[in-house]
Write a protein that holds these residues in place. Sequence first.
Motif, PDB file in Angstrom:
ATOM      1  N   GLU A 116      18.957   2.024  51.276  1.00 41.57           N
ATOM      2  CA  GLU A 116      19.582   3.345  51.583  1.00 41.57           C
ATOM      3  C   GLU A 116      18.433   4.319  50.563  1.00 41.57           C
ATOM      4  OE1 GLU A 116      20.770   4.674  54.238  1.00 41.57           O
ATOM      5  OE2 GLU A 116      20.823   2.632  55.020  1.00 41.57           O
ATOM      6  N   ALA A 117      18.422   3.938  49.433  1.00 39.67           N
ATOM      7  CA  ALA A 117      17.174   5.068  48.863  1.00 39.67           C
ATOM      8  C   ALA A 117      15.831   4.361  49.399  1.00 39.67           C
ATOM      9  CB  ALA A 117      17.326   4.440  47.431  1.00 39.67           C
ATOM     10  N   PRO A 121      11.939   7.819  52.817  1.00 39.32           N
ATOM     11  CA  PRO A 121      10.339   8.021  52.522  1.00 39.32           C
ATOM     12  C   PRO A 121      10.207   8.513  53.436  1.00 39.32           C
ATOM     13  CG  PRO A 121      10.442   6.357  50.703  1.00 39.32           C
ATOM     14  CD  PRO A 121      12.241   6.974  50.998  1.00 39.32           C
ATOM     15  N   LEU A 122      10.911   7.152  54.584  1.00 39.80           N
ATOM     16  CA  LEU A 122      10.936   6.296  55.719  1.00 39.80           C
ATOM     17  C   LEU A 122      10.944   7.346  57.152  1.00 39.80           C
ATOM     18  CD1 LEU A 122      11.230   2.562  55.622  1.00 39.80           C
ATOM     19  CD2 LEU A 122       8.697   3.639  56.019  1.00 39.80           C
ATOM     20  N   GLU A 123      12.163   7.683  56.230  1.00 41.50           N
ATOM     21  CA  GLU A 123      12.952   8.772  57.073  1.00 41.50           C
ATOM     22  C   GLU A 123      11.973  10.370  57.477  1.00 41.50           C
ATOM     23  OE1 GLU A 123      17.195  11.208  57.655  1.00 41.50           O
ATOM     24  OE2 GLU A 123      17.264  10.240  56.083  1.00 41.50           O
ATOM     25  N   ALA A 124      11.732  11.227  55.636  1.00 42.08           N
ATOM     26  CA  ALA A 124      11.016  11.810  56.580  1.00 42.08           C
ATOM     27  C   ALA A 124       9.239  12.059  56.799  1.00 42.08           C
ATOM     28  CB  ALA A 124      10.381  12.276  54.655  1.00 42.08           C
ATOM     29  N   ARG A 125       8.840  10.228  56.971  1.00 38.38           N
ATOM     30  CA  ARG A 125       7.829  10.109  57.944  1.00 38.38           C
ATOM     31  C   ARG A 125       8.180  10.344  59.295  1.00 38.38           C
ATOM     32  NH1 ARG A 125       4.750   5.556  58.966  1.00 38.38           N
ATOM     33  NH2 ARG A 125       6.424   4.555  57.289  1.00 38.38           N
ATOM     34  N   LEU A 126       9.167   9.621  59.514  1.00 43.77           N
ATOM     35  CA  LEU A 126       9.441   9.097  60.706  1.00 43.77           C
ATOM     36  C   LEU A 126      10.295  10.015  61.683  1.00 43.77           C
ATOM     37  CD1 LEU A 126       8.943   5.679  60.178  1.00 43.77           C
ATOM     38  CD2 LEU A 126       6.919   7.171  61.162  1.00 43.77           C
ATOM     39  N   LEU A 127      11.190  10.833  60.983  1.00 42.88           N
ATOM     40  CA  LEU A 127      12.432  11.650  61.964  1.00 42.88           C
ATOM     41  C   LEU A 127      11.871  13.147  61.392  1.00 42.88           C
ATOM     42  CD1 LEU A 127      15.789   9.759  61.123  1.00 42.88           C
ATOM     43  CD2 LEU A 127      15.008  10.624  63.279  1.00 42.88           C
ATOM     44  N   ARG A 128      12.355  13.637  62.402  1.00 39.58           N
ATOM     45  CA  ARG A 128      11.769  15.261  62.225  1.00 39.58           C
ATOM     46  C   ARG A 128      12.432  15.538  63.541  1.00 39.58           C
ATOM     47  NH1 ARG A 128       7.723  12.702  64.692  1.00 39.58           N
ATOM     48  NH2 ARG A 128       6.529  12.747  62.580  1.00 39.58           N
ATOM     49  N   SER A 129      13.049  17.087  63.875  1.00 42.90           N
ATOM     50  CA  SER A 129      13.884  17.935  64.407  1.00 42.90           C
ATOM     51  C   SER A 129      13.171  17.753  65.536  1.00 42.90           C
ATOM     52  CB  SER A 129      13.634  19.160  64.067  1.00 42.90           C
ATOM     53  OG  SER A 129      14.741  18.720  62.931  1.00 42.90           O
ATOM     54  N   GLY A 141       5.325   4.376  64.710  1.00 44.51           N
ATOM     55  CA  GLY A 141       6.009   3.896  63.221  1.00 44.51           C
ATOM     56  C   GLY A 141       7.171   2.759  62.905  1.00 44.51           C
ATOM     57  N   LEU A 142       8.236   2.441  64.307  1.00 45.21           N
ATOM     58  CA  LEU A 142       9.184   2.366  64.011  1.00 45.21           C
ATOM     59  C   LEU A 142       8.968   1.024  63.909  1.00 45.21           C
ATOM     60  CD1 LEU A 142      12.050   2.884  63.291  1.00 45.21           C
ATOM     61  CD2 LEU A 142      12.050   3.004  66.409  1.00 45.21           C
ATOM     62  N   GLY A 143       8.158   0.513  65.060  1.00 46.48           N
ATOM     63  CA  GLY A 143       7.740  -1.097  65.457  1.00 46.48           C
ATOM     64  C   GLY A 143       6.299  -1.596  64.743  1.00 46.48           C
ATOM     65  N   ASP A 144       6.251  -0.760  62.897  1.00 41.03           N
ATOM     66  CA  ASP A 144       5.579  -1.462  62.600  1.00 41.03           C
ATOM     67  C   ASP A 144       6.749  -1.787  61.153  1.00 41.03           C
ATOM     68  OD1 ASP A 144       3.201  -0.957  63.499  1.00 41.03           O
ATOM     69  OD2 ASP A 144       3.542   1.193  62.551  1.00 41.03           O
ATOM     70  N   LEU A 145       7.802  -1.520  61.027  1.00 48.11           N
ATOM     71  CA  LEU A 145       9.123  -2.150  60.222  1.00 48.11           C
ATOM     72  C   LEU A 145       9.310  -3.009  60.367  1.00 48.11           C
ATOM     73  CD1 LEU A 145      10.740   1.589  59.619  1.00 48.11           C
ATOM     74  CD2 LEU A 145       8.271   0.553  58.292  1.00 48.11           C
ATOM     75  N   PRO A 146       9.898  -4.115  59.245  1.00 47.08           N
ATOM     76  CA  PRO A 146      10.893  -4.498  59.635  1.00 47.08           C
ATOM     77  C   PRO A 146      12.486  -4.326  60.022  1.00 47.08           C
ATOM     78  CG  PRO A 146      10.509  -4.946  57.109  1.00 47.08           C
ATOM     79  CD  PRO A 146       9.872  -3.424  58.296  1.00 47.08           C
ATOM     80  N   PRO A 147      12.773  -5.201  61.307  1.00 48.26           N
ATOM     81  CA  PRO A 147      13.962  -5.293  61.859  1.00 48.26           C
ATOM     82  C   PRO A 147      15.198  -4.700  60.823  1.00 48.26           C
ATOM     83  CG  PRO A 147      13.032  -6.922  62.299  1.00 48.26           C
ATOM     84  CD  PRO A 147      12.187  -6.488  61.187  1.00 48.26           C
ATOM     85  N   ALA A 148      15.445  -5.000  59.634  1.00 50.00           N
ATOM     86  CA  ALA A 148      16.487  -4.461  59.228  1.00 50.00           C
ATOM     87  C   ALA A 148      16.079  -2.302  58.890  1.00 50.00           C
ATOM     88  CB  ALA A 148      16.568  -4.725  57.854  1.00 50.00           C
ATOM     89  N   ALA A 149      14.886  -2.292  58.557  1.00 46.24           N
ATOM     90  CA  ALA A 149      14.988  -0.589  58.384  1.00 46.24           C
ATOM     91  C   ALA A 149      14.646  -0.098  59.845  1.00 46.24           C
ATOM     92  CB  ALA A 149      12.842  -0.793  57.423  1.00 46.24           C
ATOM     93  N   ARG A 150      14.001  -0.621  60.704  1.00 49.20           N
ATOM     94  CA  ARG A 150      14.220  -0.123  62.087  1.00 49.20           C
ATOM     95  C   ARG A 150      15.871   0.313  61.932  1.00 49.20           C
ATOM     96  NH1 ARG A 150      11.061  -4.980  65.827  1.00 49.20           N
ATOM     97  NH2 ARG A 150       9.439  -5.327  64.017  1.00 49.20           N
TER      98      ARG A 150
END
Length: 210
Positions: A116-117, A121-129, A141-150
């Motif tokens: 979770e820690a 930084p991924l949340e800060a980059r890919l999630l926004r209001s 950006g989500l599609g570039d990540l491993p399944p667990a991170a997605r």
Amino acid sequence: GYTRIALGHHGDDLAEGLLLNLLRGAGPRGLGGMRPSGPGGIVRPLLAARRSEILDYLALRKIPFRDDPTNADPAIARNRIRHRLLPQLEREHRPGATEALRRAAEICAAEDEWLEALLDPLEARLLRSGPGGGVTLEAEGLGDLPPAARRRLVRRAFRRLTGTLERLSFVHIEAVLALAATAGRGGPLRLPHGVRVLRTGAGLLFNAGS
């Protein structure tokens, strides 16, 4: 004026919870079970102790205690694990199985906290209001990540919008990821708590619907 509520959950509860959540198909967070501290001032100071150790201490000190009578009800799945499955595992498969499961739950909890820690930084980059009080998750950006991170980012988007992960299942998360993988626009996908997910040009828009 009190600021903490101490609960009596113990190590056997962790072992039972790991088996119960494993049978439900839970991931590391669910397998880790209860944490020593939780929201609302909840603390669980006895998670490192076994139930038998606590009972021995109470008997030695002649400290009275109360036992919830529903703990013996075989209609409850956790009780069947406690009174039937765990004793069978100890007796027929591996002495010390309950303690081994408790340790496994601790390992899962520690690794879940670490993952979770790493996700911050991924949340800060890919999630926004998003518009209308919603939350936008960038699909590319989500599609570039491993399944667990997605999966974890989908959970965070849902929790940011609703304040909870209650009733959000693996099936829901996989449906969101399938929507993210589509080209162009799609949806709406309906999730618990009235959440609607739309595939927009830029990504996924989570909104609180009706």
